[in-house]
Design a protein around this motif. Structure first.
Motif, mmCIF file in Angstrom:
data_model
loop_
_atom_site.group_PDB
_atom_site.id
_atom_site.type_symbol
_atom_site.label_atom_id
_atom_site.label_comp_id
_atom_site.label_asym_id
_atom_site.label_seq_id
_atom_site.Cartn_x
_atom_site.Cartn_y
_atom_site.Cartn_z
ATOM 1 N N GLU A 101 0.832 -1.201 0.000
ATOM 2 C CA GLU A 101 0.000 0.000 0.000
ATOM 3 C C GLU A 101 0.872 1.258 0.000
ATOM 4 O O GLU A 101 0.568 2.239 -0.688
ATOM 5 C CB GLU A 101 -0.909 -0.015 1.223
ATOM 6 N N ILE A 122 2.292 1.708 -3.477
ATOM 7 C CA ILE A 122 1.253 2.199 -4.391
ATOM 8 C C ILE A 122 1.040 3.696 -4.179
ATOM 9 O O ILE A 122 0.929 4.465 -5.143
ATOM 10 C CB ILE A 122 -0.054 1.407 -4.207
ATOM 11 N N ASN A 123 1.021 4.134 -2.912
ATOM 12 C CA ASN A 123 0.842 5.561 -2.623
ATOM 13 C C ASN A 123 2.005 6.384 -3.165
ATOM 14 O O ASN A 123 1.803 7.476 -3.704
ATOM 15 C CB ASN A 123 0.681 5.784 -1.125
ATOM 16 N N THR A 182 -6.249 7.972 -3.206
ATOM 17 C CA THR A 182 -6.008 7.002 -2.131
ATOM 18 C C THR A 182 -7.116 7.079 -1.082
ATOM 19 O O THR A 182 -7.535 6.039 -0.558
ATOM 20 C CB THR A 182 -4.632 7.208 -1.482
#
Length: 74
Positions: free
Chosen positions: A4, A7-8, A60
């Motif tokens: 995560e 991805i951010n 997000t």
């Protein structure tokens, strides 16, 4: 958690790049005395970071909200 985070980071970098590309079409010469100077480029970079981070944060957050909505149906 690590995926995560990656991805951010990638979303932020992609949207900062897109924001910088989009700001190339903006006519800074109408507002700045030296539109091609170093300070004007630095302003463009800072604006791209602010806009790109904001857009990435929106996506997000939106993804997180959709994950929370799944709890309605469990």
């Amino acid at each position: 958690m690590a995926i995560e985070g990656m991805i951010n980071i990638m979303l932020s970098l992609v949207f900062i790049g897109l924001s910088f590309w989009a700001l190339q079409a903006f006519r800074f010469d109408l507002f700045l005395s030296e539109a091609r100077g170093g300070r004007a480029r630095l302003l463009q970079v800072f604006l791209a970071i602010v806009i790109g981070h904001g857009v990435a944060r929106f996506f997000t957050d939106y993804y997180g909200w959709t994950q929370m909505l799944r709890q309605f149906f469990v």
